[in-house]
Design a protein around this motif. Structure first.
Motif, PDB file in Angstrom:
ATOM      1  N   ARG A 135      -5.431   4.308 -15.208  1.00 35.53           N
ATOM      2  CA  ARG A 135      -5.723   3.554 -13.858  1.00 35.53           C
ATOM      3  C   ARG A 135      -5.290   4.420 -12.576  1.00 35.53           C
ATOM      4  N   LEU A 136      -4.086   4.808 -12.901  1.00 40.36           N
ATOM      5  CA  LEU A 136      -3.122   5.542 -12.000  1.00 40.36           C
ATOM      6  C   LEU A 136      -3.948   6.840 -11.659  1.00 40.36           C
ATOM      7  N   GLU A 181       0.927  -1.244  -0.016  1.00 37.90           N
ATOM      8  CA  GLU A 181       0.053   0.043   0.032  1.00 37.90           C
ATOM      9  C   GLU A 181       0.735   1.297   0.215  1.00 37.90           C
ATOM     10  N   ASN A 182       2.130   1.299   0.418  1.00 39.66           N
ATOM     11  CA  ASN A 182       2.914   2.141   0.477  1.00 39.66           C
ATOM     12  C   ASN A 182       3.882   2.640  -0.785  1.00 39.66           C
ATOM     13  N   LEU A 183       3.669   1.803  -1.882  1.00 36.39           N
ATOM     14  CA  LEU A 183       4.389   1.692  -2.998  1.00 36.39           C
ATOM     15  C   LEU A 183       4.088   3.067  -3.719  1.00 36.39           C
ATOM     16  N   HIS A 184       5.165   3.763  -4.084  1.00 35.65           N
ATOM     17  CA  HIS A 184       4.751   5.136  -4.838  1.00 35.65           C
ATOM     18  C   HIS A 184       5.641   5.086  -6.096  1.00 35.65           C
ATOM     19  N   THR A 185       6.885   4.409  -6.308  1.00 33.55           N
ATOM     20  CA  THR A 185       7.558   4.348  -7.418  1.00 33.55           C
ATOM     21  C   THR A 185       7.849   2.963  -8.083  1.00 33.55           C
ATOM     22  N   LEU A 186       7.517   3.144  -9.506  1.00 37.58           N
ATOM     23  CA  LEU A 186       7.620   1.746 -10.178  1.00 37.58           C
ATOM     24  C   LEU A 186       8.382   1.808 -11.135  1.00 37.58           C
ATOM     25  N   ILE A 203       0.513   5.170  -6.784  1.00 36.61           N
ATOM     26  CA  ILE A 203       1.837   5.418  -7.385  1.00 36.61           C
ATOM     27  C   ILE A 203       1.749   6.629  -8.031  1.00 36.61           C
ATOM     28  N   SER A 204       2.882   7.465  -7.700  1.00 34.65           N
ATOM     29  CA  SER A 204       3.239   8.854  -8.276  1.00 34.65           C
ATOM     30  C   SER A 204       4.178   8.839  -8.991  1.00 34.65           C
TER      31      SER A 204
END
Length: 810
Positions: free
Chosen positions: A216-217, A166-171, A194-195
């Protein structure tokens, strides 16, 4: 002075040295107070390799490593070694060149529960589901990066029961099978906020999956980077409709890589609702005459986008990245800014970033053993060190140009008239280069580094006479000319140069002739263009310093003679690569040239076995066990162990393959390579043994237990580099001749192959084949140093194949 400084102030001072490891090391020896803070930065990044893990993990606790390390890097590991739990407090984990077996996939999330940043770099998985399970098992994960991580088993259905942290912000995701990840990603019911998203290797058929993911983001997406293949040949309208940014109103920055200026401009024009958009970036490559293709941009529309009050967003920065390799490019910042940027009225916003300057800026943040800067930006440790010491070589070159005696000696080698044959020019260049190298070594009072030698040996020179820009400056100074001429590049390849139009005309026919060192009938000009494409491809594919390795999975139904099979690497393997990685056909040729470096080794072995046994004798292809000894093996050769299963793929009747890597550069260790699924299912095996010694010493040590191999082979050998090397190879070759072991050696060019053949003949070897071009040598060519013609390639030539001795040395 130091005594009265509070500890807090000392810590702040040391904090400023975070990128200066030499000074940090010096500070750590001052006193214990300084030692603690220096260690905090010095051991921030720790690389544990299979070779050094025993030394680090057995240290008593609390060790400086375990207490100070915040980013742990594990390289070449298949199991988590005992003691690794001491680093459970790290928040950043980097796993590279490893095999993620059950031990790693299960224990890693249990041990490292505090990880917030996780990067996988060429880690082999059994199935795609294993990657997803590993990532989803890290509850605190904020940043995830996957770089070229292959898997063997595809999914029957997406693993929908997994959910991203749930804390994932960079992919960040780079893969030839990116679409597999996107198909799973788009099936998730809920997504974290995700930012930042960076997708590399997006092929045209998978654009819609990317567009769906971006849609979707929604509002959470702030920073987007897309690396799109096909070099702008796809229809821009279709792509701009598919990648719809109107669902991402909070977008702050948008970057397009791999040459899509029109698409970026179209997206900016059609999605003008982004009041938050501040930065945009695109990549443009050089065109003809080494000038960037900036004409692809409509500068009037660009002015409107940047400056018009009617546009919702306010760009504060537009970066145009020009990818131009320093060795072959004449593009400079001044050239671009004076000829192109005035077309844009948005002065102060448009920035030109040349590749060399980009690397220099990234070097400032060097803090780790693997020299990682930021995502997708890598540079070798050796090159980073060169930046610190480059002033010495610059001063040496300046002294060279001002030395009248040396200038006279160099200019005496040159002729005003163009040579009839480039071989004559090659001889001139070699003599001039040797004098320059000798002068610089004496001026610096030390041997030149490889990078410093490359400045001279790979310097652009006129194909007609051998002049370089430096020599023309020296010549102009002698003649009292106010300014010196500069070399003119070939309009097509940009890697052949001429000092005048007359010299270009005189040598043009030879530049357009088929090259003896090339492949598939290519001319020097065509091969130069391939080399430029390979350089650009390596940069834009975010390739790491280690070479690209591909182990094909297909198995031949029966043995087929290699001498009759060759058409090209692309025709033999291209379709298999496209099917296995689902990459665009247009990109397959580039990937195949990159893969041919490694594949040339097993195919050279097969070709040598065919020649030494005779084309009509195929009994060796039906042996139960095939034994190959690689002598004079280097660490680089051993890295390609995974590819040697290709021998079994070509000879399907062989049940077992035994490989020995023997060489003084190696270390005694076990090579653990995952079994090929195709061979494993048929009960066929490949085993590896390492002997860190000379081959004759290895055989003597075994005594009566020594078993002669089916073939002894040395890759890219040079017998005559120095005295010690010559004497060592004499003993090795004498042993091979005496034992009548089928043997052969490859080299990187024809010259070394000729020297090698003469060496073997002088030793009394009975040669079955002499100096011959290796049809299965690497297709990844490089220009020959100290020459204006010719190319070299890994395993490009055979320097003799023999079976025993003739008794009459030639």
């Amino acid at each position: 002075m130091v005594e009265i400084l509070p500890c807090e102030v000392v810590d702040l001072i040391i904090d400023q040295l975070v990128d200066d490891r030499v000074t940090l090391n010096a500070c750590s020896t001052v006193c214990r107070t300084w030692l603690a803070r220096s260690r905090y930065h010095f051991f921030h990044d720790l690389l544990i390799h299979a070779k050094n893990c025993d030394h680090i993990l057995t240290l008593p606790l609390p060790s400086a490593f375990s207490t100070a390390t915040r980013r742990l890097m594990l390289s070449d590991v298949s199991v988590l070694c005992p003691g690794i739990q001491h680093f459970a407090s790290v928040k950043s984990l980097y796993l590279t060149m490893s095999t993620a077996g059950p031990d790693v996939a299960i224990r890693l999330p249990l041990l490292f529960t505090k990880i917030t940043s996780f990067e996988l770099n060429q880690v082999f998985f059994n199935a795609f589901e294993d990657i997803i399970q590993l990532v989803c098992s890290l509850p605190r994960l904020e940043i995830f990066t996957s770089f070229m991580c292959p898997w063997m088993q595809e999914l029957n259905a997406p693993p929908a029961h997994f959910h991203l942290p749930e804390n994932l912000h960079t992919l960040n995701f780079v893969s030839l099978r990116l679409h597999v990840f996107l198909e799973w990603f788009n099936t998730l019911e809920t997504l974290p906020q995700i930012s930042t998203v960076r997708f590399y290797g997006v092929a045209e058929p998978h654009i819609r999956s990317v567009g769906a993911s971006i849609k979707r983001l929604g509002n959470s997406l702030q920073h987007l980077t897309l690396d799109l293949w096909d070099d702008g040949h796809a229809e821009i309208g279709i792509l701009s409709d598919t990648v719809d940014l109107s669902f991402n109103p909070n977008l702050l920055s948008f970057t397009l890589l791999n040459g899509w200026p029109k698409l970026l401009q179209e997206l900016l024009l059609t999605h003008t609702k982004h009041s938050s958009l501040q930065r945009a970036s695109l990549t443009i490559y050089e065109g003809k005459n080494n000038m960037p293709n900036l004409d692809l941009l409509n500068w009037n529309e660009l002015d409107f986008l940047v400056t018009s009050p009617d546009t919702a967003f306010r760009l504060t920065e537009l970066t145009i990245r020009i990818y131009a390799h320093s060795l072959v490019s004449s593009v400079t910042r001044e050239t671009v800014e004076s000829h192109f940027l005035p077309r844009s009225g948005a002065k102060g916003l448009v920035k030109y970033v040349p590749e060399r300057e980009r690397a220099f800026e990234l070097n400032k943040t060097l803090t780790s053993p693997v020299a990682r800067r930021s995502w997708g930006e890598r540079i070798s440790v050796e090159e980073a060190a060169d930046w610190k010491t480059h002033k010495a070589i610059c001063k040496g070159l300046q002294r060279l140009e001002n030395d009248t005696t040396t200038t006279k000696a160099l200019l005496e080698e040159l002729s005003d008239q163009p040579a009839d044959d480039v071989c004559e020019v090659d001889a001139v260049v070699e003599r001039v280069s040797s004098k320059v190298l000798a002068y610089l070594a004496a001026a610096l009072e030390r041997p030149l580094t490889p990078a410093e030698r490359n400045l001279i040996e790979l310097e652009p020179r006129c194909m007609g006479c051998g002049r370089s820009d430096r020599l023309m400056r020296m010549e102009a100074k002698v003649k009292g000319s106010p300014s010196a001429k500069t070399l003119l590049p070939c309009n097509d390849c940009g890697m052949a140069f001429y000092c005048s139009v007359e010299h270009e005309r005189a040598i043009a026919s030879q530049h357009a002739e088929e090259s003896e060192d090339g492949h598939d009938g290519s001319t020097q000009c065509e091969i130069n263009q391939e080399i430029r494409a390979d350089i650009r491809f390596a940069i834009t594919s975010a390739a790491k310093p280690d070479p690209f390795t591909w182990a094909p999975q297909r198995v031949k139904p029966s043995w087929s003679p290699l001498s009759e099979m060759y058409i090209s690497w692309l025709s033999e393997y291209g379709m298999n690569f496209v099917q296995e990685y689902e990459c665009p056909h247009a990109a397959a040729e580039l990937w195949m040239r990159a893969a041919s470096d490694g594949l040339s080794m097993p195919l050279s072995i097969l070709l040598a076995l065919e020649v030494l046994n005779g084309k009509n004798n195929t009994e060796w292809t039906r042996k139960d066990t095939l034994m190959i000894h690689v002598i004079g093996a280097s660490v680089q050769v051993a890295k390609y162990a995974i590819i040697f299963d290709e021998i079994l793929h070509w000879a399907p009747a062989v049940k077992k393959l035994e490989i020995l890597f023997c060489g003084t550069e190696l270390s005694e260790e076990t090579i653990d390579v995952r079994p090929c699924p195709a061979c494993d299912s048929r009960g066929r095996t490949t085993t590896f043994q390492v002997a860190a010694k000379n081959y004759q010493d290895y055989a003597v040590e075994l005594g009566p237990r020594y078993i002669a191999p089916d073939l002894a082979i040395g890759f890219n050998c040079s017998f005559t580099s120095d005295y010690d090397t010559v004497e060592t190879w004499k003993k090795t070759v004498s042993f091979l001749i005496k034992k009548k072991i089928p043997s052969t050696f490859t080299t990187i060019n024809k010259h070394e192959a000729g020297e090698q053949t003469n060496f073997l003949a002088a030793m009394g070897a009975k040669l079955y084949a002499e100096t011959e071009r290796n049809m299965w040598g690497s297709a990844l060519l490089q220009p020959e140093p100290n020459r204006v013609s010719g190319f070299r390639a890994v395993n490009g030539w055979f320097g003799g194949a023999f079976l025993g001795g003739s008794g009459a040395p030639r």
